[in-house]
Design an enzyme around this catalytic site. Structure first.
Site, PDB file in Angstrom:
ATOM      1  N   CYS A  21      53.812  96.564  49.032  1.00  0.00           N
ATOM      2  CA  CYS A  21      54.937  96.673  48.117  1.00  0.00           C
ATOM      3  C   CYS A  21      54.473  96.471  46.684  1.00  0.00           C
ATOM      4  O   CYS A  21      53.520  95.746  46.404  1.00  0.00           O
ATOM      5  CB  CYS A  21      56.006  95.636  48.457  1.00  0.00           C
ATOM      6  SG  CYS A  21      57.071  96.124  49.834  1.00  0.00           S
TER       7      CYS A  21
ATOM      8  N   HIS B 187      50.732  92.782  52.508  1.00  0.00           N
ATOM      9  CA  HIS B 187      51.898  92.549  51.670  1.00  0.00           C
ATOM     10  C   HIS B 187      51.444  92.633  50.221  1.00  0.00           C
ATOM     11  O   HIS B 187      50.257  92.418  49.911  1.00  0.00           O
ATOM     12  CB  HIS B 187      52.496  91.163  51.939  1.00  0.00           C
ATOM     13  CG  HIS B 187      53.255  91.085  53.237  1.00  0.00           C
ATOM     14  ND1 HIS B 187      54.338  91.877  53.513  1.00  0.00           N
ATOM     15  CD2 HIS B 187      53.074  90.276  54.328  1.00  0.00           C
ATOM     16  CE1 HIS B 187      54.807  91.579  54.727  1.00  0.00           C
ATOM     17  NE2 HIS B 187      54.044  90.614  55.239  1.00  0.00           N
TER      18      HIS B 187
END
Length: 395
Positions: free
Chosen positions: A260, A210
């Site tokens: 991301c 992430h």
């Protein structure tokens, strides 16, 4: 006459023979033939058997050049009268057929490229012929602690397997680390920086996790440890710069970040149908983003801002991001992330002919045509501080 001016008949005969010798090679034989016809056979025999020592030396005469007759092999008609001249052998001016010597064929594209792979360091290209070429560290964070409020990254193991196999095929020594907390990500990078890379030509770091968006000076973005804490991309690159890792000075250091870059979702803009060939993403596309506990929507954002560091950017570094800073990065739970899937394919299909930057543009083009749920888009990009072209080994 000049023959009568000679005092003796012997001198007269010698003068006659001398004249005959100077009138061509056929004059003396013709003279002998005349003597035979007039019945002077004894004289003919005497002249033919005479002492050659008393004969004057012959004067060399340039032989006459008579063109050889051209004979048509198809002509079979006999002449009307016999040929008075002796038959002459027809000698061809050149052989009927000459052996064909083929010039050496130019090297094929594959041979040329294979030869170029063994290139020395130059102003145009990095040296990339060490064996192994270098170390490739893969950090694959899949299972996140509940306190992190980050969902597990289903499908990331598919990405990890693809990258491990691909860089092994590119002759790298691959090291895989799984489910690292932020402190362990730092330890892994510190350990990599302390290794002696003198025998290698390159170093690669791949992080699957992430991500988030943070303030930065050079390289945007940060990645999450499984504990939820972040490590800025700028800090990750600093471990391998020329100051902290002297054995990698002047050598390419490559970072591939599948995470991301922020929380925004890009819906794209309308273009002509000829501009792109749209492709739908997977059935269950998820994002590598910031905490998702507040939403049950599988398309909700979960990445944070990119990281910014205070150190100046070192040379020979390239950071490739799966998405534009500030935006989410999509991952199919069954097929893996859009970015890694296309990165693996492009490397496989084009590594023998194209340099890294060219191949990354191919990845950008392919990912930009995919849509999540037919709605959301993604645009990879890179921060390139390489000084030369980089060609991977093609085994």
């Amino acid at each position: 006459m000049k023959y009568r001016s000679k005092e003796t008949k012997r001198d007269q005969a010698r003068q006659l023979v001398t004249d005959l010798e100077t009138r061509g090679s056929q004059a003396f034989p013709a003279f002998l033939e005349c003597l035979r016809e007039t019945g002077h056979h004894d004289l003919v025999e005497l002249l033919q058997s005479g002492d050659s020592a008393h004969r004057p030396p012959p004067i060399p005469v340039q032989p006459s050049l008579i063109p050889l007759p051209v004979q048509n092999p198809k002509c079979t008609k006999k002449p009307d009268r016999p040929d008075l001249t002796p038959p002459v052998a027809v000698v061809p001016l050149r052989p009927v057929s000459l052996p064909v010597v083929k010039p050496p064929s130019p090297p094929s594209e594959a041979q040329r490229v294979r030869h170029d792979r063994l290139r020395r360091d130059s102003i145009q290209c990095y040296k990339m012929d060490a064996s192994p070429c270098g170390i490739c560290l893969i950090i694959n964070n899949v299972d996140f602690e509940p306190a992190s409020e980050l969902k597990d990254r289903k499908g990331s193991n598919i990405d990890c397997d693809k990258m491990e196999n691909r860089f092994k095929a590119l002759n790298f020594e691959v090291i895989v680390k799984r489910n690292l907390k932020h402190i362990h990500i730092k330890h892994a990078m510190s350990s990599l920086a302390k290794r002696d890379h003198s025998a290698y030509d390159c170093c690669v770091v791949i992080i699957l996790s992430h991500g988030t968006e943070v303030n930065h000076n050079r390289f945007p973005g940060a990645v999450h440890g499984v504990d939820g804490q972040v490590v800025p991309v700028q800090l990750i690159t600093n471990y391998l710069n020329g100051q902290n890792c002297p054995s990698l000075q002047g050598k390419p250091k490559l970072f591939f970040i599948q995470a991301c870059g922020g929380g925004e979702k890009d819906t794209g803009f309308e273009v002509s149908p000829d501009e792109v060939e749209p492709s739908l993403g997977g059935i269950d596309d998820q994002m590598d983003a910031i905490p998702m506990s507040s939403s049950s929507d599988s398309l909700s954002t979960s990445d944070e801002l990119d990281a910014r560091a205070t150190l100046p950017t070192p040379s020979d570094i390239l950071v490739s991001y799966s998405t534009f800073p500030g935006y989410v990065s999509w991952r199919d739970t069954e097929a893996g992330s859009w970015y890694v899937e296309n990165l693996d394919r492009v490397l496989k299909e084009n590594v023998a002919t194209d340099d890294l930057v060219t191949m990354l543009m191919m990845v950008n083009a392919a990912v930009s045509q995919i849509s999540a749920k037919g709605l959301y888009k993604q645009m990879p990009g890179s921060f390139n501080f390489l000084r030369k072209h980089l060609y991977f080994q093609s085994l």
